[in-house]
Design a protein around this motif. Structure first.
Motif, PDB file in Angstrom:
ATOM      1  N   MET A  80      -0.537  -1.037   3.840  1.00 50.08           N
ATOM      2  CA  MET A  80      -0.021  -2.219   3.364  1.00 50.08           C
ATOM      3  C   MET A  80      -0.583  -3.407   4.088  1.00 50.08           C
ATOM      4  O   MET A  80      -0.471  -3.490   5.409  1.00 50.08           O
ATOM      5  CB  MET A  80       1.388  -2.394   3.360  1.00 50.08           C
ATOM      6  N   GLU A  81      -1.034  -4.248   3.480  1.00 49.50           N
ATOM      7  CA  GLU A  81      -1.694  -5.713   4.166  1.00 49.50           C
ATOM      8  C   GLU A  81      -0.733  -6.870   4.313  1.00 49.50           C
ATOM      9  O   GLU A  81       0.243  -6.974   3.607  1.00 49.50           O
ATOM     10  CB  GLU A  81      -2.974  -6.283   3.174  1.00 49.50           C
ATOM     11  N   LEU A  82      -1.112  -7.730   5.414  1.00 47.21           N
ATOM     12  CA  LEU A  82      -0.259  -8.816   5.763  1.00 47.21           C
ATOM     13  C   LEU A  82      -0.120  -9.653   4.432  1.00 47.21           C
ATOM     14  O   LEU A  82       0.903 -10.313   4.429  1.00 47.21           O
ATOM     15  CB  LEU A  82      -0.728  -9.502   6.892  1.00 47.21           C
ATOM     16  N   ARG A  83      -1.171  -9.881   3.665  1.00 46.03           N
ATOM     17  CA  ARG A  83      -1.501 -10.650   2.645  1.00 46.03           C
ATOM     18  C   ARG A  83      -0.022 -10.395   1.553  1.00 46.03           C
ATOM     19  O   ARG A  83       0.473 -11.152   1.102  1.00 46.03           O
ATOM     20  CB  ARG A  83      -2.599 -10.658   2.010  1.00 46.03           C
ATOM     21  N   GLN A  84       0.000  -9.069   1.337  1.00 43.42           N
ATOM     22  CA  GLN A  84       0.830  -8.468   0.190  1.00 43.42           C
ATOM     23  C   GLN A  84       2.310  -8.998   0.904  1.00 43.42           C
ATOM     24  O   GLN A  84       3.126  -9.264   0.096  1.00 43.42           O
ATOM     25  CB  GLN A  84       0.622  -6.935   0.243  1.00 43.42           C
ATOM     26  N   MET A  85       2.519  -8.735   2.086  1.00 41.79           N
ATOM     27  CA  MET A  85       3.879  -8.942   2.676  1.00 41.79           C
ATOM     28  C   MET A  85       4.238 -10.503   2.424  1.00 41.79           C
ATOM     29  O   MET A  85       5.241 -11.007   2.064  1.00 41.79           O
ATOM     30  CB  MET A  85       3.828  -8.757   4.333  1.00 41.79           C
ATOM     31  N   GLN A  86       2.888 -11.398   2.799  1.00 35.84           N
ATOM     32  CA  GLN A  86       3.285 -12.692   2.495  1.00 35.84           C
ATOM     33  C   GLN A  86       3.788 -13.224   0.869  1.00 35.84           C
ATOM     34  O   GLN A  86       4.502 -14.081   0.653  1.00 35.84           O
ATOM     35  CB  GLN A  86       1.957 -13.490   2.923  1.00 35.84           C
ATOM     36  N   VAL A  87       3.110 -12.206   0.059  1.00 34.74           N
ATOM     37  CA  VAL A  87       3.378 -12.744  -1.202  1.00 34.74           C
ATOM     38  C   VAL A  87       4.707 -12.188  -1.492  1.00 34.74           C
ATOM     39  O   VAL A  87       5.493 -13.213  -2.300  1.00 34.74           O
ATOM     40  CB  VAL A  87       2.462 -12.157  -2.154  1.00 34.74           C
TER      41      VAL A  87
END
Length: 289
Positions: A1-8
């Motif tokens: 899982m990418e950090l960008r996905q977490m940010q969203v």
């Protein structure tokens, strides 16, 4: 899982919807929805209840958001640590501020930005209780509030003390000399809404004096309160530094005036470098340095 996905996912939870999160992240709504669906497929669990007009996190969503905030904060600290070795300070700091205290912040933020152009400051304005909860949750790094007591579980740093004064309209029947709270109570009163720190301090002062006032108007907007006073519909009580922002209105000193104390609060433990730098500038501005 990418950090960008977490940010969203975190943005959707904080903004309360996919469209609002898209505006915050500068993404189209379809991209936000697709990202959340991808994370839900990976975890095999829904993160949001979509049956209402708002995107409300499910129990799994709340757990994900809490853990994601920790992961994102850790990632920020990794970048900050590397930048510190290079002699560069970057990052983002979220500063909460309660109504009536924004006016003193631009000089400190400006000094920070001149010293560290790579630091981005996000402002979030809300009632003190809401801002303090956000600090505890970790969605706000620092908060400038009125210190009406010791915030539970947080570190508080006093920035300034200020006397409170009566702010009155051009035709108000009040002397220029000091007045008592009892004298003010004879006039229609413009109150700030409950939950705001100004109201808390004013209520406490009248209770201590054993005086009741006739609260004719009540608003959660400083400028609306000022307009009511300007129209001679009532008087109000503000910190002197706030009242000074409206030089066309008369200020009257109060005998045994209540004290307004403003400060900054943050969670215990070390701050990320960008937040620590902002705190340093806030303290310097508060001390007049």
């Amino acid at each position: 899982m990418e950090l960008r996905q977490m940010q969203v996912v975190v943005a959707v939870a904080e903004a309360g919807g996919f469209s609002a999160a898209g505006r915050r992240l500068r993404l189209v709504q379809s991209a936000v929805s697709a990202t959340v669906r991808a994370v839900e497929r990976e975890l095999d669990v829904p993160l949001f209840d979509r049956s209402t007009h708002r995107a409300v996190p499910t129990a799994a969503g709340e757990a994900f958001v809490a853990a994601a905030r920790t992961a994102l904060s850790a990632a920020d600290q990794v970048h900050a640590a590397v930048d510190a070795v290079r002699g560069v300070l970057r990052g983002r700091v979220t500063l909460g501020v309660m109504q009536g205290l924004l006016g003193g912040l631009p000089p400190a933020i400006g000094a920070l930005r001149r010293a560290h152009p790579g630091v981005v400051v996000r402002l979030r304005q809300a009632p003190a209780e809401e801002i303090v909860d956000a600090v505890r949750e970790g969605t706000v790094d620092l908060a400038v509030i009125a210190l009406t007591g010791r915030p539970r579980g947080l570190v508080g740093v006093e920035l300034m003390r200020d006397r409170m004064v009566a702010l009155v309209g051009p035709r108000a029947d009040l002397p220029d000399a000091r007045v008592t709270l009892a004298e003010l109570a004879r006039h229609p009163f413009v109150d700030i809404a409950p939950g705001w720190a100004i109201r808390h301090v004013v209520d406490r002062a009248f209770r201590a004096a054993g005086v009741e006032r006739a609260g004719v108007f009540e608003t959660n907007d400083i400028l609306a309160a000022v307009e009511l006073v300007r129209a001679d519909l009532g008087v109000t009580i503000f910190p002197a530094t706030l009242a000074a922002l409206f030089p066309d209105l008369r200020t009257v000193a109060i005998r045994r005036a209540p004290t307004w104390t403003a400060g900054v609060v943050h969670r215990k433990g070390p701050l990320v470098p960008a937040a620590a730098a902002l705190l340093e500038h806030l303290e310097r501005a508060g001390s007049g340095g």
